[in-house]
Every structure is written in structure tokens, then in C-alpha cells.
Design a protein around this motif. Structure first.
Motif, PDB file in Angstrom:
ATOM      1  N   ASP A   5       1.450   3.590  -4.229  1.00 51.67           N
ATOM      2  CA  ASP A   5       1.466   4.577  -5.295  1.00 51.67           C
ATOM      3  C   ASP A   5       1.260   3.892  -6.657  1.00 51.67           C
ATOM      4  O   ASP A   5       2.204   3.537  -7.347  1.00 51.67           O
ATOM      5  N   PHE A   6      -0.012   3.704  -6.998  1.00 48.88           N
ATOM      6  CA  PHE A   6      -0.324   3.061  -8.275  1.00 48.88           C
ATOM      7  C   PHE A   6      -0.249   4.037  -9.444  1.00 48.88           C
ATOM      8  O   PHE A   6      -0.215   3.639 -10.596  1.00 48.88           O
ATOM      9  N   GLU A   7      -0.255   5.314  -9.129  1.00 50.18           N
ATOM     10  CA  GLU A   7      -0.329   6.325 -10.182  1.00 50.18           C
ATOM     11  C   GLU A   7       0.959   6.403 -11.007  1.00 50.18           C
ATOM     12  O   GLU A   7       0.937   6.555 -12.213  1.00 50.18           O
ATOM     13  N   MET A  27       9.305 -15.174  -8.633  1.00 49.77           N
ATOM     14  CA  MET A  27       8.761 -14.531  -9.835  1.00 49.77           C
ATOM     15  C   MET A  27       8.545 -13.052  -9.578  1.00 49.77           C
ATOM     16  O   MET A  27       8.614 -12.587  -8.442  1.00 49.77           O
ATOM     17  N   LEU A  28       8.302 -12.343 -10.642  1.00 47.65           N
ATOM     18  CA  LEU A  28       7.834 -10.962 -10.546  1.00 47.65           C
ATOM     19  C   LEU A  28       6.562 -10.858 -11.374  1.00 47.65           C
ATOM     20  O   LEU A  28       6.503 -11.338 -12.510  1.00 47.65           O
ATOM     21  N   ALA A  29       5.549 -10.258 -10.763  1.00 43.41           N
ATOM     22  CA  ALA A  29       4.303 -10.039 -11.508  1.00 43.41           C
ATOM     23  C   ALA A  29       3.792  -8.650 -11.134  1.00 43.41           C
ATOM     24  O   ALA A  29       4.490  -7.899 -10.439  1.00 43.41           O
ATOM     25  N   TYR A  30       2.608  -8.306 -11.599  1.00 45.24           N
ATOM     26  CA  TYR A  30       2.093  -6.949 -11.374  1.00 45.24           C
ATOM     27  C   TYR A  30       0.753  -7.000 -10.661  1.00 45.24           C
ATOM     28  O   TYR A  30      -0.005  -7.958 -10.800  1.00 45.24           O
ATOM     29  N   MET A  31       0.492  -5.965  -9.898  1.00 46.91           N
ATOM     30  CA  MET A  31      -0.817  -5.812  -9.257  1.00 46.91           C
ATOM     31  C   MET A  31      -1.392  -4.443  -9.576  1.00 46.91           C
ATOM     32  O   MET A  31      -0.658  -3.446  -9.547  1.00 46.91           O
ATOM     33  N   ASN A  32      -2.688  -4.405  -9.848  1.00 46.88           N
ATOM     34  CA  ASN A  32      -3.402  -3.132  -9.793  1.00 46.88           C
ATOM     35  C   ASN A  32      -4.041  -3.042  -8.394  1.00 46.88           C
ATOM     36  O   ASN A  32      -3.855  -3.926  -7.565  1.00 46.88           O
ATOM     37  N   LYS A  33      -4.773  -1.991  -8.159  1.00 49.34           N
ATOM     38  CA  LYS A  33      -5.333  -1.778  -6.822  1.00 49.34           C
ATOM     39  C   LYS A  33      -6.267  -2.924  -6.420  1.00 49.34           C
ATOM     40  O   LYS A  33      -6.256  -3.391  -5.284  1.00 49.34           O
ATOM     41  N   GLU A  34      -7.027  -3.393  -7.378  1.00 44.94           N
ATOM     42  CA  GLU A  34      -7.985  -4.471  -7.094  1.00 44.94           C
ATOM     43  C   GLU A  34      -7.243  -5.759  -6.690  1.00 44.94           C
ATOM     44  O   GLU A  34      -7.642  -6.446  -5.747  1.00 44.94           O
ATOM     45  N   ALA A  35      -6.174  -6.066  -7.416  1.00 44.07           N
ATOM     46  CA  ALA A  35      -5.393  -7.277  -7.112  1.00 44.07           C
ATOM     47  C   ALA A  35      -4.743  -7.172  -5.733  1.00 44.07           C
ATOM     48  O   ALA A  35      -4.709  -8.138  -4.963  1.00 44.07           O
ATOM     49  N   TRP A  36      -4.248  -5.982  -5.437  1.00 42.22           N
ATOM     50  CA  TRP A  36      -3.630  -5.720  -4.131  1.00 42.22           C
ATOM     51  C   TRP A  36      -4.642  -5.942  -3.012  1.00 42.22           C
ATOM     52  O   TRP A  36      -4.376  -6.636  -2.027  1.00 42.22           O
ATOM     53  N   GLU A  37      -5.819  -5.380  -3.178  1.00 42.45           N
ATOM     54  CA  GLU A  37      -6.847  -5.508  -2.138  1.00 42.45           C
ATOM     55  C   GLU A  37      -7.313  -6.961  -1.992  1.00 42.45           C
ATOM     56  O   GLU A  37      -7.560  -7.442  -0.900  1.00 42.45           O
ATOM     57  N   LYS A  38      -7.406  -7.625  -3.125  1.00 47.62           N
ATOM     58  CA  LYS A  38      -7.802  -9.040  -3.129  1.00 47.62           C
ATOM     59  C   LYS A  38      -6.758  -9.885  -2.384  1.00 47.62           C
ATOM     60  O   LYS A  38      -7.101 -10.800  -1.627  1.00 47.62           O
ATOM     61  N   SER A  51      -1.105 -10.015 -20.015  1.00 51.56           N
ATOM     62  CA  SER A  51      -1.382 -10.652 -21.302  1.00 51.56           C
ATOM     63  C   SER A  51      -2.877 -10.935 -21.476  1.00 51.56           C
ATOM     64  O   SER A  51      -3.429 -10.784 -22.559  1.00 51.56           O
ATOM     65  N   ARG A  52      -3.528 -11.301 -20.386  1.00 51.65           N
ATOM     66  CA  ARG A  52      -4.954 -11.614 -20.505  1.00 51.65           C
ATOM     67  C   ARG A  52      -5.828 -10.445 -20.078  1.00 51.65           C
ATOM     68  O   ARG A  52      -7.050 -10.497 -20.175  1.00 51.65           O
ATOM     69  N   ASN A  53      -5.160  -9.409 -19.538  1.00 51.07           N
ATOM     70  CA  ASN A  53      -5.888  -8.205 -19.144  1.00 51.07           C
ATOM     71  C   ASN A  53      -7.013  -8.481 -18.157  1.00 51.07           C
ATOM     72  O   ASN A  53      -8.147  -8.001 -18.316  1.00 51.07           O
ATOM     73  N   LYS A  54      -6.692  -9.279 -17.164  1.00 50.04           N
ATOM     74  CA  LYS A  54      -7.701  -9.558 -16.138  1.00 50.04           C
ATOM     75  C   LYS A  54      -7.040  -9.960 -14.827  1.00 50.04           C
ATOM     76  O   LYS A  54      -5.853 -10.295 -14.803  1.00 50.04           O
ATOM     77  N   LEU A  55      -7.826  -9.950 -13.771  1.00 45.51           N
ATOM     78  CA  LEU A  55      -7.352 -10.358 -12.456  1.00 45.51           C
ATOM     79  C   LEU A  55      -6.909 -11.820 -12.523  1.00 45.51           C
ATOM     80  O   LEU A  55      -7.556 -12.650 -13.166  1.00 45.51           O
ATOM     81  N   TRP A  56      -5.825 -12.130 -11.848  1.00 47.04           N
ATOM     82  CA  TRP A  56      -5.220 -13.448 -11.966  1.00 47.04           C
ATOM     83  C   TRP A  56      -4.870 -13.975 -10.571  1.00 47.04           C
ATOM     84  O   TRP A  56      -3.889 -13.564  -9.982  1.00 47.04           O
TER      85      TRP A  56
END
Lengths: 128, 128
Positions: A5-7, A27-38, A51-56
Motif C-alpha cells: 500500500d504505497f498510496e 536502519m530504517l529507510a524508505y522505498m517507492n514502488k520502483e525501489a521495492w521492485e528493484k 534527500s537526493r530524490n532518487k533511487l538509492w
């Protein structure tokens, strides 16, 4: 395929990384759908850097990748728990094994974590 | 006094609750400043319920309080890790010890957690 549930949280869900052997929370970090799939596709933890607004890809600079051993999802499907093998023994960009290297005790904050590397030597002027 | 960074995430920071004996991750919830201060003051985990939009003393309905044993903060001061004694052995409102009772394996989701209580018996029509 598992649908998270990314919404609910504006596209980003919190992800807990835990050492697969010791169960230490790293640690705790965040994933969007793309990061999750990756992450599912590659078996290496990939987050979304706010902070960098990109896939990490965790470890892309430091070499301290997180090899995913097990994946759990919570009851609301809006949080992920990864059990990982932490390459290089340290998850934190400040050189500690865990980002939770400080403990609060009687209102004070105290470093209790062990420093594994010197961030300046590892990253130079960059920050992972 | 420790000042957490509530601003970065619109007033709510993620909080990981971990069993203080086994290191099992029990759940992730959120705290606003008031919940954080209440937790420090009372020694019982108090969160902010996003669904009910109010302060949530964990266990207020179920009796499954979380007694705070240790508190850690992360490198960015925007995530908290609580080591807790989970009263009643179950943190999840679905009756499992941990909210992370489902594992993802080869694209499928599988229940691996042990059910401790029946939510219908515990809450009736209410939900914690």
C-alpha cells in the motif's frame, strides 16, 4: 505478486533493515514502488533517497550492500522488514554498524554503538 | 532533553518496537511530539494513530501494553527504536506476536507468525 500500500503514505513506505543473524536493527529507510521492485528483482536492498530524490542502491558508494535474506510485510501492507546480510559490517553512513548507535537514558543521549569505519575515508566529501 | 526532527516528516516519525529479549521486530507505528513525550514520561509506548487521528496508548483496549526498556534514536534523529516488554505476548491487532507475521517468498505471501489471540474475542467490534 504482492501489492504493497504505497498510496497511504504518499508513495513511500518505511523499510526496516535487520541483521539476519543477530536480529540487530540496522536502519530504517524508505522505498517507492520502483525501489521495492528493484529490491525483489536484484536481491539487494534498494531504497528511495529522500534527500537526493532518487533511487538509492544501498552500498553504491560505500560498497556496503545489503544482501536480502528474508522479506516480511506487516498487517497493513504498508511497512516492510528486510532481514539482510550487511556487507562491510556497517549500515550507517556515520560508520556505525547500526544507525541506532545512540541510546537515550535519563534525558541524555549516549553513543553506545561501535564505530566500524571512518566516514571521511570511506566517502571523502560525498555522503551515501 | 533530546530533540527529535519531527519537521522533516510532517510531524510524525516512525517508531520501531522490538522485543527486548528476543530482538524480534514487533511493529512499526508513528509518534508525534506529544506521543514521544508521553512515552518518555510514562514508560509505556504511546503512538499517534493515523487512522483514528488521536493519541494511542498501545494496549489501551487490548491490555497489551508495551513497557519501554530501552530507547534508541537514529543518526538523523528522525526514527526511534524502542526495546519493549510486550505484555500479552502479542503486538499485532490481528492476534500475532509481531505485525510482520507474513513472509514473502518467490512472489507469494505466506503466514509464518504464531497466532496468540483471537481478535474478535479481544476487541469485539472495536479495533485497537
Amino acid at each position: 505478486m504482492v501489492e504493497l500500500d504505497f498510496e497511504k503514505t504518499n508513495g513511500l513506505i518505511p523499510v526496516i533493515a535487520q541483521d539476519y543473524k543477530t536480529n540487530e536493527v540496522l536502519m530504517l529507510a524508505y522505498m517507492n514502488k520502483e525501489a521495492w521492485e528493484k529490491t525483489l528483482e536484484t536481491g539487494k536492498a534498494t531504497y528511495w533517497s529522500r534527500s537526493r530524490n532518487k533511487l538509492w542502491l544501498k552500498g553504491e558508494t560505500s560498497g556496503n550492500f545489503q544482501i536480502v535474506k528474508e522479506i516480511f510485510v506487516d498487517c497493513d501492507l504498508d511497512t516492510v522488514l528486510l532481514k539482510v546480510e550487511q556487507i562491510g559490517e556497517a549500515a550507517c553512513h556515520e560508520g556505525y554498524k547500526s544507525c541506532f548507535f545512540r541510546k537515550i537514558s535519563e534525558g541524555d543521549i549516549k553513543i553506545i554503538g561501535e564505530k566500524i569505519f571512518d566516514p571521511k575515508e570511506k566517502y571523502g566529501d560525498k555522503n551515501e
